[in-house]
Design a protein around this motif. Structure first.
Motif, mmCIF file in Angstrom:
data_model
loop_
_atom_site.group_PDB
_atom_site.id
_atom_site.type_symbol
_atom_site.label_atom_id
_atom_site.label_comp_id
_atom_site.label_asym_id
_atom_site.label_seq_id
_atom_site.Cartn_x
_atom_site.Cartn_y
_atom_site.Cartn_z
ATOM 1 N N VAL A 48 0.684 -1.147 0.024
ATOM 2 C CA VAL A 48 -0.029 0.004 -0.141
ATOM 3 C C VAL A 48 0.778 1.168 -0.061
ATOM 4 O O VAL A 48 2.216 1.181 0.289
ATOM 5 C CB VAL A 48 -1.056 0.062 1.316
ATOM 6 C CG1 VAL A 48 -1.990 -1.140 1.192
ATOM 7 C CG2 VAL A 48 -0.263 0.047 2.641
ATOM 8 N N HIS A 49 0.255 2.291 -0.384
ATOM 9 C CA HIS A 49 1.236 3.674 -0.224
ATOM 10 C C HIS A 49 0.421 4.508 0.681
ATOM 11 O O HIS A 49 -0.956 4.612 0.578
ATOM 12 C CB HIS A 49 0.940 4.267 -1.745
ATOM 13 C CG HIS A 49 1.562 5.557 -1.773
ATOM 14 N ND1 HIS A 49 0.744 6.618 -2.226
ATOM 15 C CD2 HIS A 49 2.783 6.305 -1.333
ATOM 16 C CE1 HIS A 49 1.424 7.861 -2.239
ATOM 17 N NE2 HIS A 49 2.575 7.620 -1.661
ATOM 18 N N ASP A 50 1.007 5.029 1.432
ATOM 19 C CA ASP A 50 0.202 6.173 2.440
ATOM 20 C C ASP A 50 0.600 7.631 1.863
ATOM 21 O O ASP A 50 1.816 8.207 1.882
ATOM 22 C CB ASP A 50 0.732 6.438 3.963
ATOM 23 C CG ASP A 50 0.313 7.169 4.834
ATOM 24 O OD1 ASP A 50 -0.840 7.776 4.290
ATOM 25 O OD2 ASP A 50 0.926 7.608 5.730
ATOM 26 N N PRO A 51 -0.361 8.460 1.331
ATOM 27 C CA PRO A 51 0.036 9.786 0.475
ATOM 28 C C PRO A 51 0.245 10.503 1.728
ATOM 29 O O PRO A 51 1.034 11.623 1.392
ATOM 30 C CB PRO A 51 -1.282 10.264 -0.128
ATOM 31 C CG PRO A 51 -2.093 9.212 0.422
ATOM 32 C CD PRO A 51 -1.564 7.950 0.973
ATOM 33 N N THR A 52 0.045 10.594 2.936
ATOM 34 C CA THR A 52 0.125 11.658 4.033
ATOM 35 C C THR A 52 1.903 11.458 4.256
ATOM 36 O O THR A 52 2.225 12.728 4.464
ATOM 37 C CB THR A 52 -0.726 11.470 5.255
ATOM 38 O OG1 THR A 52 -0.545 10.141 5.633
ATOM 39 C CG2 THR A 52 -1.980 11.349 4.759
ATOM 40 N N THR B 226 8.783 6.455 -0.831
ATOM 41 C CA THR B 226 8.411 5.969 -2.313
ATOM 42 C C THR B 226 9.661 6.029 -3.453
ATOM 43 O O THR B 226 9.567 5.357 -4.249
ATOM 44 C CB THR B 226 7.476 6.802 -2.910
ATOM 45 O OG1 THR B 226 7.799 8.115 -2.860
ATOM 46 C CG2 THR B 226 6.210 6.425 -2.233
ATOM 47 N N ASP B 227 10.790 6.455 -2.893
ATOM 48 C CA ASP B 227 11.914 6.488 -3.662
ATOM 49 C C ASP B 227 12.805 5.440 -3.465
ATOM 50 O O ASP B 227 13.792 5.275 -3.873
ATOM 51 C CB ASP B 227 12.830 7.924 -3.577
ATOM 52 C CG ASP B 227 13.170 8.249 -2.290
ATOM 53 O OD1 ASP B 227 12.991 7.538 -1.371
ATOM 54 O OD2 ASP B 227 13.897 9.337 -1.967
ATOM 55 N N ASP C 138 3.940 9.695 2.281
ATOM 56 C CA ASP C 138 4.428 9.343 0.834
ATOM 57 C C ASP C 138 5.712 8.254 1.141
ATOM 58 O O ASP C 138 6.556 8.061 0.889
ATOM 59 C CB ASP C 138 5.620 10.520 0.287
ATOM 60 C CG ASP C 138 5.483 10.123 -1.285
ATOM 61 O OD1 ASP C 138 5.121 9.519 -1.730
ATOM 62 O OD2 ASP C 138 6.855 10.769 -1.516
ATOM 63 N N ARG C 139 4.918 6.974 2.014
ATOM 64 C CA ARG C 139 5.625 5.829 2.451
ATOM 65 C C ARG C 139 4.999 4.742 1.775
ATOM 66 O O ARG C 139 3.619 4.661 1.506
ATOM 67 C CB ARG C 139 6.055 5.633 3.850
ATOM 68 C CG ARG C 139 6.899 6.645 4.519
ATOM 69 C CD ARG C 139 7.189 6.278 5.941
ATOM 70 N NE ARG C 139 8.124 5.296 5.779
ATOM 71 C CZ ARG C 139 9.268 4.898 5.846
ATOM 72 N NH1 ARG C 139 9.913 6.420 5.646
ATOM 73 N NH2 ARG C 139 10.026 4.028 6.026
ATOM 74 N N ILE C 140 5.726 3.745 1.321
ATOM 75 C CA ILE C 140 4.920 2.462 0.869
ATOM 76 C C ILE C 140 5.033 1.502 2.461
ATOM 77 O O ILE C 140 6.218 1.506 3.055
ATOM 78 C CB ILE C 140 5.511 1.921 -0.495
ATOM 79 C CG1 ILE C 140 6.788 1.693 -0.261
ATOM 80 C CG2 ILE C 140 5.112 2.733 -1.492
ATOM 81 C CD1 ILE C 140 7.656 1.153 -1.517
#
Length: 299
Positions: free
Chosen positions: A39-43, A72-73, A45-47
């Protein structure tokens, strides 16, 4: 709308970035053994991703799964739950500042905060009193969370190609007096499915989507069906696409009208879920890879 996709390569033990034009790159080169749900957490910016852990013989019954995270990088890879905290980590969902996951051989649905604290079992399936194992019919695989109606959905795939798969629903929270082992609010929405795997809930249309890796003609498919009212069973699902080579992961871009499906042959396929969406296509095909979980990252 999705800008790109992140997929888990269970063969390479990596997180791969797949651009919508098919360009491929590696984000995390070492996920840990047998990554499955992401999953991705946009708040932040981590997976986040689950691990099944190394197989013990021919299965994953040893308690060796875990949960990890990264930016995410691909930087700042951290352990959220150590290996051994989960038996077999499968699909992962994120909602209300919590991670929710299915534990296949563990026969349970569990949640925790993003930092790994407050680990709470929500559903625990029965174990054989003699062996301590969870029956294959009760092993949990896919998961979806509805924070509006406060419901939890999950799949139990049953035996391989066994036509004994089921999809369930229960309250998102344990009511007073209930335990994860003795819930009284579990509904069976679909039964006798080939082998349902990952779930996706579209809140706007109140539609469930799921992959199925069972035997044709209804297995190795992408399916959809309206969410049934409480107390009702689901209607016959619509097959949106077929002939996958062991369909696993699912990410739905409702704004674009496209569902992205991964398979164990290393493919990512885009499937239209609306008449006005682009036609079905193979986004990426990577020889020697086997893709499990997938998540779309929005622009």
């Amino acid at each position: 709308m999705f800008d790109h996709l992140l997929v888990l390569d269970i063969v390479g033990g990596a997180v791969r970035r797949v651009d919508l034009d098919g360009a491929l790159s590696t984000v995390v080169g070492d996920t840990g053994p047998a990554p499955d749900g992401i999953v991705h957490d946009p708040t932040t910016d981590r997976i986040f991703w689950t691990l099944m852990g190394p197989p013990s013989g021919r299965d994953f019954s040893a308690r060796s799964g875990g949960l990890r995270s990264a930016r995410t990088d691909g930087s700042d890879v951290t352990t959220v739950l150590p290996d051994g905290a989960i038996t077999t980590g499968k699909q992962l969902a994120i909602a209300d500042g919590h991670l929710y996951w299915s534990d296949r051989e563990g026969g349970r649905i569990t949640r925790a905060r993003l930092d790994g604290s407050d680990v709470t079992d929500l559903v625990v399936r029965p174990r054989d009193p003699g062996t301590g194992a969870v029956d294959i019919h009760d092993q949990c695989v896919g998961i979806a969370v509805d924070t509006v109606s406060r419901h939890l959905y999950w799949t139990q795939k049953g035996p391989a190609k066994g036509d004994a798969g089921r999809i369930f629903r229960a309250g998102l929270d344990l009511s007073e007096g209930q335990t994860a082992e003795n819930r009284t609010d579990i509904e069976t929405l679909w039964s006798d499915l080939p082998e349902p795997i990952d779930l996706w809930l579209d809140d706007a249309s109140s539609t469930l989507f799921w992959t199925d890796r069972g035997a044709p003609p209804f297995g190795n498919t992408l399916n959809s069906a309206p969410v049934p009212a409480v107390g009702e069973s689901g209607v016959e699902p619509t097959v949106l696409a077929k002939e996958f080579a062991e369909a696993i992961g699912l990410a739905v871009d409702a704004h674009a009208g496209v569902a992205y499906v991964t398979a164990l042959d290393g493919t990512v396929r885009a499937v239209p879920i609306r008449p006005d969406a682009p036609p079905e296509r193979v986004v990426a095909a990577v020889s020697g890879s086997a893709f499990t979980g997938i998540v779309g990252v929005a622009s």
